[in-house]
Design a protein around this motif. Structure first.
Motif, PDB file in Angstrom:
ATOM      1  N   ASP A  89     -53.873 -85.938   8.344  1.00  0.00           N
ATOM      2  CA  ASP A  89     -53.157 -85.064   7.423  1.00  0.00           C
ATOM      3  C   ASP A  89     -51.656 -85.068   7.696  1.00  0.00           C
ATOM      4  O   ASP A  89     -50.932 -84.215   7.207  1.00  0.00           O
ATOM      5  CB  ASP A  89     -53.693 -83.629   7.510  1.00  0.00           C
ATOM      6  CG  ASP A  89     -53.420 -82.984   8.851  1.00  0.00           C
ATOM      7  OD1 ASP A  89     -53.049 -83.694   9.805  1.00  0.00           O
ATOM      8  OD2 ASP A  89     -53.578 -81.751   8.955  1.00  0.00           O
ATOM      9  N   GLY A  90     -51.210 -86.028   8.493  1.00  0.00           N
ATOM     10  CA  GLY A  90     -49.777 -86.002   8.774  1.00  0.00           C
ATOM     11  C   GLY A  90     -49.256 -87.208   9.512  1.00  0.00           C
ATOM     12  O   GLY A  90     -49.991 -88.136   9.834  1.00  0.00           O
ATOM     13  N   ALA A  91     -47.976 -87.163   9.783  1.00  0.00           N
ATOM     14  CA  ALA A  91     -47.288 -88.229  10.488  1.00  0.00           C
ATOM     15  C   ALA A  91     -47.675 -88.223  11.960  1.00  0.00           C
ATOM     16  O   ALA A  91     -48.086 -87.207  12.511  1.00  0.00           O
ATOM     17  CB  ALA A  91     -45.780 -88.035  10.352  1.00  0.00           C
ATOM     18  N   ASP A  92     -47.530 -89.382  12.583  1.00  0.00           N
ATOM     19  CA  ASP A  92     -47.784 -89.475  14.014  1.00  0.00           C
ATOM     20  C   ASP A  92     -46.676 -88.729  14.748  1.00  0.00           C
ATOM     21  O   ASP A  92     -45.508 -89.065  14.646  1.00  0.00           O
ATOM     22  CB  ASP A  92     -47.803 -90.943  14.448  1.00  0.00           C
ATOM     23  CG  ASP A  92     -48.225 -91.098  15.883  1.00  0.00           C
ATOM     24  OD1 ASP A  92     -47.617 -90.445  16.756  1.00  0.00           O
ATOM     25  OD2 ASP A  92     -49.163 -91.855  16.144  1.00  0.00           O
ATOM     26  N   MET A  93     -47.054 -87.712  15.483  1.00  0.00           N
ATOM     27  CA  MET A  93     -46.078 -86.887  16.190  1.00  0.00           C
ATOM     28  C   MET A  93     -46.206 -86.971  17.710  1.00  0.00           C
ATOM     29  O   MET A  93     -45.316 -86.505  18.416  1.00  0.00           O
ATOM     30  CB  MET A  93     -46.230 -85.416  15.776  1.00  0.00           C
ATOM     31  CG  MET A  93     -46.116 -85.177  14.272  1.00  0.00           C
ATOM     32  SD  MET A  93     -44.539 -85.649  13.590  1.00  0.00           S
ATOM     33  CE  MET A  93     -43.543 -84.292  14.135  1.00  0.00           C
ATOM     34  N   ILE A 127     -59.880 -98.350   7.837  1.00  0.00           N
ATOM     35  CA  ILE A 127     -59.770 -97.546   6.631  1.00  0.00           C
ATOM     36  C   ILE A 127     -59.068 -96.250   7.025  1.00  0.00           C
ATOM     37  O   ILE A 127     -59.560 -95.521   7.882  1.00  0.00           O
ATOM     38  CB  ILE A 127     -61.150 -97.237   6.033  1.00  0.00           C
ATOM     39  CG1 ILE A 127     -61.883 -98.541   5.695  1.00  0.00           C
ATOM     40  CG2 ILE A 127     -61.022 -96.335   4.805  1.00  0.00           C
ATOM     41  CD1 ILE A 127     -63.348 -98.361   5.375  1.00  0.00           C
ATOM     42  N   VAL A 128     -57.907 -96.005   6.435  1.00  0.00           N
ATOM     43  CA  VAL A 128     -57.152 -94.795   6.734  1.00  0.00           C
ATOM     44  C   VAL A 128     -57.168 -93.913   5.488  1.00  0.00           C
ATOM     45  O   VAL A 128     -56.772 -94.349   4.409  1.00  0.00           O
ATOM     46  CB  VAL A 128     -55.695 -95.106   7.144  1.00  0.00           C
ATOM     47  CG1 VAL A 128     -54.925 -93.822   7.410  1.00  0.00           C
ATOM     48  CG2 VAL A 128     -55.655 -96.018   8.363  1.00  0.00           C
ATOM     49  N   ILE A 129     -57.657 -92.704   5.665  1.00  0.00           N
ATOM     50  CA  ILE A 129     -57.645 -91.720   4.588  1.00  0.00           C
ATOM     51  C   ILE A 129     -56.578 -90.695   4.939  1.00  0.00           C
ATOM     52  O   ILE A 129     -56.605 -90.107   6.027  1.00  0.00           O
ATOM     53  CB  ILE A 129     -59.007 -91.026   4.444  1.00  0.00           C
ATOM     54  CG1 ILE A 129     -60.092 -92.046   4.098  1.00  0.00           C
ATOM     55  CG2 ILE A 129     -58.943 -89.923   3.392  1.00  0.00           C
ATOM     56  CD1 ILE A 129     -61.499 -91.471   4.112  1.00  0.00           C
ATOM     57  N   THR A 130     -55.637 -90.501   4.027  1.00  0.00           N
ATOM     58  CA  THR A 130     -54.600 -89.502   4.235  1.00  0.00           C
ATOM     59  C   THR A 130     -54.838 -88.331   3.299  1.00  0.00           C
ATOM     60  O   THR A 130     -55.294 -88.508   2.175  1.00  0.00           O
ATOM     61  CB  THR A 130     -53.191 -90.075   3.984  1.00  0.00           C
ATOM     62  OG1 THR A 130     -53.081 -90.461   2.611  1.00  0.00           O
ATOM     63  CG2 THR A 130     -52.905 -91.253   4.889  1.00  0.00           C
ATOM     64  N   HIS A 176     -56.354 -95.056   1.669  1.00  0.00           N
ATOM     65  CA  HIS A 176     -56.836 -94.241   0.553  1.00  0.00           C
ATOM     66  C   HIS A 176     -56.232 -92.856   0.727  1.00  0.00           C
ATOM     67  O   HIS A 176     -56.467 -92.201   1.741  1.00  0.00           O
ATOM     68  CB  HIS A 176     -58.365 -94.179   0.560  1.00  0.00           C
ATOM     69  CG  HIS A 176     -58.938 -93.537  -0.655  1.00  0.00           C
ATOM     70  ND1 HIS A 176     -59.055 -94.196  -1.856  1.00  0.00           N
ATOM     71  CD2 HIS A 176     -59.407 -92.296  -0.866  1.00  0.00           C
ATOM     72  CE1 HIS A 176     -59.591 -93.387  -2.749  1.00  0.00           C
ATOM     73  NE2 HIS A 176     -59.810 -92.225  -2.171  1.00  0.00           N
ATOM     74  N   SER A 177     -55.445 -92.440  -0.248  1.00  0.00           N
ATOM     75  CA  SER A 177     -54.740 -91.154  -0.142  1.00  0.00           C
ATOM     76  C   SER A 177     -55.306 -90.139  -1.125  1.00  0.00           C
ATOM     77  O   SER A 177     -55.623 -90.478  -2.261  1.00  0.00           O
ATOM     78  CB  SER A 177     -53.254 -91.337  -0.434  1.00  0.00           C
ATOM     79  OG  SER A 177     -52.674 -92.189   0.522  1.00  0.00           O
ATOM     80  N   VAL A 178     -55.418 -88.909  -0.655  1.00  0.00           N
ATOM     81  CA  VAL A 178     -55.791 -87.790  -1.515  1.00  0.00           C
ATOM     82  C   VAL A 178     -54.746 -86.702  -1.322  1.00  0.00           C
ATOM     83  O   VAL A 178     -54.071 -86.640  -0.300  1.00  0.00           O
ATOM     84  CB  VAL A 178     -57.220 -87.262  -1.220  1.00  0.00           C
ATOM     85  CG1 VAL A 178     -58.261 -88.334  -1.510  1.00  0.00           C
ATOM     86  CG2 VAL A 178     -57.359 -86.775   0.209  1.00  0.00           C
ATOM     87  N   ASP A 179     -54.629 -85.854  -2.324  1.00  0.00           N
ATOM     88  CA  ASP A 179     -53.575 -84.842  -2.295  1.00  0.00           C
ATOM     89  C   ASP A 179     -53.960 -83.547  -1.592  1.00  0.00           C
ATOM     90  O   ASP A 179     -53.103 -82.830  -1.096  1.00  0.00           O
ATOM     91  CB  ASP A 179     -53.115 -84.525  -3.720  1.00  0.00           C
ATOM     92  CG  ASP A 179     -52.422 -85.718  -4.355  1.00  0.00           C
ATOM     93  OD1 ASP A 179     -51.723 -86.459  -3.643  1.00  0.00           O
ATOM     94  OD2 ASP A 179     -52.607 -85.915  -5.576  1.00  0.00           O
ATOM     95  N   SER A 180     -55.254 -83.229  -1.543  1.00  0.00           N
ATOM     96  CA  SER A 180     -55.653 -81.960  -0.933  1.00  0.00           C
ATOM     97  C   SER A 180     -56.998 -82.087  -0.228  1.00  0.00           C
ATOM     98  O   SER A 180     -57.743 -83.042  -0.455  1.00  0.00           O
ATOM     99  CB  SER A 180     -55.749 -80.865  -2.010  1.00  0.00           C
ATOM    100  OG  SER A 180     -56.851 -81.118  -2.852  1.00  0.00           O
ATOM    101  N   THR A 181     -57.276 -81.112   0.607  1.00  0.00           N
ATOM    102  CA  THR A 181     -58.540 -81.120   1.356  1.00  0.00           C
ATOM    103  C   THR A 181     -59.745 -81.059   0.437  1.00  0.00           C
ATOM    104  O   THR A 181     -60.816 -81.538   0.808  1.00  0.00           O
ATOM    105  CB  THR A 181     -58.593 -79.946   2.359  1.00  0.00           C
ATOM    106  OG1 THR A 181     -58.387 -78.719   1.649  1.00  0.00           O
ATOM    107  CG2 THR A 181     -57.542 -80.093   3.442  1.00  0.00           C
TER     108      THR A 181
END
Length: 142
Positions: A38-42, A66-69, A92-97
């Motif tokens: 759900d975010g950038a590598d911190m 496979i990376v799902i964001t 594969h990106s999605v906008d919300s949970t």
């Protein structure tokens, strides 16, 4: 959600762990590994985007990444697009949970489609091998 993502360390560690077991995989069948973020590598301490990309591109990588964001910002999406640029990586990106279930359904469809393709190819290879052996037994070479 709290800024604790060490995604690049996790990706490189996973690629290495799978590569250590590469005898379990055929060249046409890669291990499938799904990362959900759900975010950038911190918090990666050992690896950067560049080293993670290099490791995924390294010859002998036997996994399909496979990376799902979920709801990531534009900068994170751009960096993960770089990571997933190789043919054996998918972003594969999605906008919300609320869309996570749909994302995993998409992953399932990809795995089923690939399994069907590999099974069909394997059956063709087995049939071809049986025909070749039959012809060789009869004194003919194919």
């Amino acid at each position: 959600a709290c800024g604790g993502t060490a995604l690049f360390d996790a990706i490189v560690d996973t690629v290495d762990a799978v590569s250590d077991q590469k005898e379990l995989y055929q060249s046409s069948r890669r291990a499938k590994v799904v990362f959900l973020t759900d975010g950038a590598d911190m918090h990666s301490k050992r690896h950067t985007l560049a080293s993670a990309c290099a490791r995924v591109l390294k010859p002998g990588c036997v996994m399909h990444l496979i990376v799902i964001t979920v709801g990531v910002d534009e900068a994170t999406a751009t960096s993960l697009q770089q990571l997933c640029a190789p043919k054996h990586c998918t972003l594969h990106s999605v906008d919300s949970t609320s869309e996570i279930t749909q994302a995993f359904h998409w992953v399932k469809q990809q795995l089923v489609a690939e399994t069907t393709t590999v099974t069909t190819t394997t059956q063709r290879q087995a049939t071809k091998g049986a025909v070749t052996k039959k012809h060789m037994a009869g004194g003919k070479r194919t």
